[in-house]
Design a protein around this motif. Structure first.
Motif, PDB file in Angstrom:
ATOM      1  N   PHE A 184       0.824  -1.208   0.000  1.00 52.52           N
ATOM      2  CA  PHE A 184       0.000   0.000   0.000  1.00 52.52           C
ATOM      3  C   PHE A 184       0.860   1.260   0.000  1.00 52.52           C
ATOM      4  O   PHE A 184       0.606   2.207  -0.748  1.00 52.52           O
ATOM      5  CB  PHE A 184      -0.922   0.016   1.225  1.00 52.52           C
ATOM      6  CG  PHE A 184      -2.162  -0.802   1.063  1.00 52.52           C
ATOM      7  CD1 PHE A 184      -3.117  -0.475   0.110  1.00 52.52           C
ATOM      8  CD2 PHE A 184      -2.391  -1.907   1.871  1.00 52.52           C
ATOM      9  CE1 PHE A 184      -4.264  -1.227  -0.041  1.00 52.52           C
ATOM     10  CE2 PHE A 184      -3.545  -2.669   1.730  1.00 52.52           C
ATOM     11  CZ  PHE A 184      -4.485  -2.332   0.772  1.00 52.52           C
ATOM     12  N   ILE A 230      -1.944   6.845  -0.208  1.00 49.94           N
ATOM     13  CA  ILE A 230      -2.060   6.042   1.013  1.00 49.94           C
ATOM     14  C   ILE A 230      -0.692   5.928   1.668  1.00 49.94           C
ATOM     15  O   ILE A 230       0.241   5.373   1.095  1.00 49.94           O
ATOM     16  CB  ILE A 230      -2.638   4.645   0.718  1.00 49.94           C
ATOM     17  CG1 ILE A 230      -4.103   4.765   0.305  1.00 49.94           C
ATOM     18  CG2 ILE A 230      -2.502   3.732   1.939  1.00 49.94           C
ATOM     19  CD1 ILE A 230      -4.836   3.456   0.157  1.00 49.94           C
ATOM     20  N   THR A 263      -2.604   5.162   7.171  1.00 50.01           N
ATOM     21  CA  THR A 263      -3.784   4.545   6.565  1.00 50.01           C
ATOM     22  C   THR A 263      -3.534   3.080   6.230  1.00 50.01           C
ATOM     23  O   THR A 263      -4.390   2.217   6.470  1.00 50.01           O
ATOM     24  CB  THR A 263      -4.183   5.299   5.282  1.00 50.01           C
ATOM     25  OG1 THR A 263      -4.469   6.657   5.611  1.00 50.01           O
ATOM     26  CG2 THR A 263      -5.403   4.668   4.633  1.00 50.01           C
ATOM     27  N   ALA A 264      -2.346   2.789   5.695  1.00 52.87           N
ATOM     28  CA  ALA A 264      -2.007   1.411   5.339  1.00 52.87           C
ATOM     29  C   ALA A 264      -2.037   0.514   6.569  1.00 52.87           C
ATOM     30  O   ALA A 264      -2.568  -0.612   6.523  1.00 52.87           O
ATOM     31  CB  ALA A 264      -0.632   1.366   4.683  1.00 52.87           C
ATOM     32  N   LEU A 287      -5.617  -0.200   7.618  1.00 49.24           N
ATOM     33  CA  LEU A 287      -6.252  -1.167   6.721  1.00 49.24           C
ATOM     34  C   LEU A 287      -5.804  -2.591   7.009  1.00 49.24           C
ATOM     35  O   LEU A 287      -6.610  -3.524   7.045  1.00 49.24           O
ATOM     36  CB  LEU A 287      -5.943  -0.804   5.265  1.00 49.24           C
ATOM     37  CG  LEU A 287      -6.601   0.464   4.715  1.00 49.24           C
ATOM     38  CD1 LEU A 287      -6.055   0.797   3.333  1.00 49.24           C
ATOM     39  CD2 LEU A 287      -8.115   0.302   4.668  1.00 49.24           C
ATOM     40  N   VAL A 318     -13.494  -3.520  -0.510  1.00 46.63           N
ATOM     41  CA  VAL A 318     -13.184  -2.127  -0.813  1.00 46.63           C
ATOM     42  C   VAL A 318     -14.424  -1.233  -0.731  1.00 46.63           C
ATOM     43  O   VAL A 318     -14.317  -0.033  -0.437  1.00 46.63           O
ATOM     44  CB  VAL A 318     -12.513  -2.014  -2.209  1.00 46.63           C
ATOM     45  CG1 VAL A 318     -13.525  -2.290  -3.321  1.00 46.63           C
ATOM     46  CG2 VAL A 318     -11.840  -0.672  -2.385  1.00 46.63           C
ATOM     47  N   LEU A 320     -14.888   0.872   2.468  1.00 46.55           N
ATOM     48  CA  LEU A 320     -13.985   1.970   2.772  1.00 46.55           C
ATOM     49  C   LEU A 320     -14.610   3.312   2.441  1.00 46.55           C
ATOM     50  O   LEU A 320     -15.660   3.392   1.786  1.00 46.55           O
ATOM     51  CB  LEU A 320     -12.682   1.798   1.981  1.00 46.55           C
ATOM     52  CG  LEU A 320     -11.961   0.454   2.118  1.00 46.55           C
ATOM     53  CD1 LEU A 320     -10.682   0.468   1.289  1.00 46.55           C
ATOM     54  CD2 LEU A 320     -11.642   0.150   3.575  1.00 46.55           C
ATOM     55  N   SER A 321     -13.946   4.364   2.900  1.00 46.58           N
ATOM     56  CA  SER A 321     -14.400   5.702   2.532  1.00 46.58           C
ATOM     57  C   SER A 321     -14.278   5.863   1.021  1.00 46.58           C
ATOM     58  O   SER A 321     -13.502   5.158   0.368  1.00 46.58           O
ATOM     59  CB  SER A 321     -13.556   6.758   3.247  1.00 46.58           C
ATOM     60  OG  SER A 321     -12.228   6.749   2.744  1.00 46.58           O
ATOM     61  N   GLY A 356     -12.893   8.151  -0.691  1.00 51.39           N
ATOM     62  CA  GLY A 356     -11.543   8.528  -1.087  1.00 51.39           C
ATOM     63  C   GLY A 356     -10.600   7.339  -1.129  1.00 51.39           C
ATOM     64  O   GLY A 356      -9.840   7.160  -2.091  1.00 51.39           O
ATOM     65  N   GLN A 357     -10.629   6.506  -0.078  1.00 49.06           N
ATOM     66  CA  GLN A 357      -9.767   5.329  -0.028  1.00 49.06           C
ATOM     67  C   GLN A 357     -10.140   4.338  -1.126  1.00 49.06           C
ATOM     68  O   GLN A 357      -9.261   3.765  -1.788  1.00 49.06           O
ATOM     69  CB  GLN A 357      -9.868   4.662   1.344  1.00 49.06           C
ATOM     70  CG  GLN A 357      -9.252   5.460   2.474  1.00 49.06           C
ATOM     71  CD  GLN A 357      -9.481   4.829   3.834  1.00 49.06           C
ATOM     72  OE1 GLN A 357     -10.209   3.838   3.953  1.00 49.06           O
ATOM     73  NE2 GLN A 357      -8.869   5.401   4.861  1.00 49.06           N
ATOM     74  N   LYS A 417      -8.838   5.592  -4.521  1.00 48.59           N
ATOM     75  CA  LYS A 417      -7.380   5.474  -4.629  1.00 48.59           C
ATOM     76  C   LYS A 417      -6.970   4.028  -4.915  1.00 48.59           C
ATOM     77  O   LYS A 417      -6.114   3.772  -5.772  1.00 48.59           O
ATOM     78  CB  LYS A 417      -6.714   5.965  -3.344  1.00 48.59           C
ATOM     79  CG  LYS A 417      -6.810   7.469  -3.123  1.00 48.59           C
ATOM     80  CD  LYS A 417      -6.320   7.853  -1.738  1.00 48.59           C
ATOM     81  CE  LYS A 417      -6.528   9.345  -1.493  1.00 48.59           C
ATOM     82  NZ  LYS A 417      -6.159   9.733  -0.105  1.00 48.59           N
ATOM     83  N   ILE A 418      -7.559   3.107  -4.198  1.00 50.21           N
ATOM     84  CA  ILE A 418      -7.194   1.696  -4.369  1.00 50.21           C
ATOM     85  C   ILE A 418      -7.657   1.177  -5.730  1.00 50.21           C
ATOM     86  O   ILE A 418      -6.894   0.500  -6.441  1.00 50.21           O
ATOM     87  CB  ILE A 418      -7.785   0.852  -3.226  1.00 50.21           C
ATOM     88  CG1 ILE A 418      -7.070   1.198  -1.906  1.00 50.21           C
ATOM     89  CG2 ILE A 418      -7.641  -0.643  -3.525  1.00 50.21           C
ATOM     90  CD1 ILE A 418      -7.697   0.569  -0.679  1.00 50.21           C
TER      91      ILE A 418
END
Length: 282
Positions: free
Chosen positions: A176, A190, A194-195, A198, A212, A215-216, A218-219, A222-223
């Motif tokens: 991450f 990230i 944050t990593a 998670l 996934v 998650l928020s 935003g997260q 990104k992922i």
């Protein structure tokens, strides 16, 4: 290599390169051997091996062309000390271990696995925290701190106390976060905090991906935008413990030093090392 680099830069900053009679700088080599001797004395080692990186790239470069591609070339005073350090380690009776296409870390992981099957306990001394993923009941890691004989010692308990995850989960953490020194970005946006959160909640990269949608926004974005690099980073971060090398433990038996060792130091112009060995010989 971590010991050699650390030793070189510790004295290079003040231009203390300690050239021998042949004109070869020895500051890195002498510091490396001193680190080695100090660790052996501290650990009371029965068997000792030294793992090295080789030039020419590894399987990771084939996976990701940018892997370590942006590291600057070593200083002119350091370059000749790579082969010199191996030559001197061999002359002093240590076994040098390496494998083309693999990093020293991969050799260390492979050997630790092999010796575990023989009920042997391994301690790895390095300055590279990537090795911490190898920590288990049979493999401890000592991370060099400033100076000689100053280590941060990790076993499974001390690792979890500090990192709050399991050693193997360090691979997922780095997937991450990425690694700027090694040249792969992980998931953009990230970072470690944050990593870690998670991994603590979901356990590994795949479970995060499977969930996934929890998650928020935003997260999740990104992922999802970096799934390919996340998978690549996961493979780059993991130490390969299946290197095609065989080094039986008996060949690593540590015989100690004799007066011949002093002659070797004299031949190579290693005044600092000679003093250290004289202390060991009383």
């Amino acid at each position: 290599m971590a010991l050699l680099f650390r030793s070189f830069y510790a004295t290079a900053v003040s231009n203390q390169f300690m050239y021998n009679e042949a004109g070869v700088p020895t500051n890195g080599v002498q510091g490396f051997v001193k680190h080695l001797l100090t660790a052996i004395e501290e650990h009371q080692s029965d068997h000792v091996g030294v793992c090295w990186d080789l030039g020419g790239g590894t399987f990771r470069n084939e996976m990701w062309s940018e892997y370590k591609a942006h590291r600057s070339a070593p200083p002119a005073e350091l370059s000749p000390q790579f082969d010199y350090a191996k030559e001197i380690a061999d002359a002093l009776g240590f076994i040098n271990i390496s494998c083309q296409g693999y990093e020293a870390d991969d050799c260390l992981g492979t050997l630790a696995d092999h010796y575990r099957s023989q009920n042997a306990h391994t301690t790895i001394v390095t300055g590279d925290k990537d090795i911490l993923q190898l920590v288990d009941e049979d493999t401890n890691v000592w991370i060099l701190q400033k100076g000689y004989g100053n280590y941060k010692k990790y076993d499974p308990i001390t690792f979890v106390e500090e990192w709050e995850i399991q050693p193997k989960q360090l691979i997922d953490l780095k997937a991450f976060m990425g690694d700027t020194a090694d040249g792969y970005p992980g998931v953009k946006g990230i970072g470690e905090k944050t990593a870690t959160a998670l991994i603590k909640k979901y356990g590994n990269v795949q479970t995060v991906i499977d969930n996934v949608s929890e998650l928020s926004k935003g997260q999740m974005t990104k992922i999802q935008n970096d799934l390919e690099m996340l998978d690549m980073s996961l493979r780059l971060a993991e130490i390969n413990c299946s290197v095609p090398i065989t080094v039986e433990i008996d060949t690593l038996f540590y015989k100690g030093f004799t007066a011949d060792s002093l002659d070797i130091c004299g031949y190579y112009g290693l005044k600092v090392v000679r003093r250290e060995i004289e202390k060991l010989l009383g």
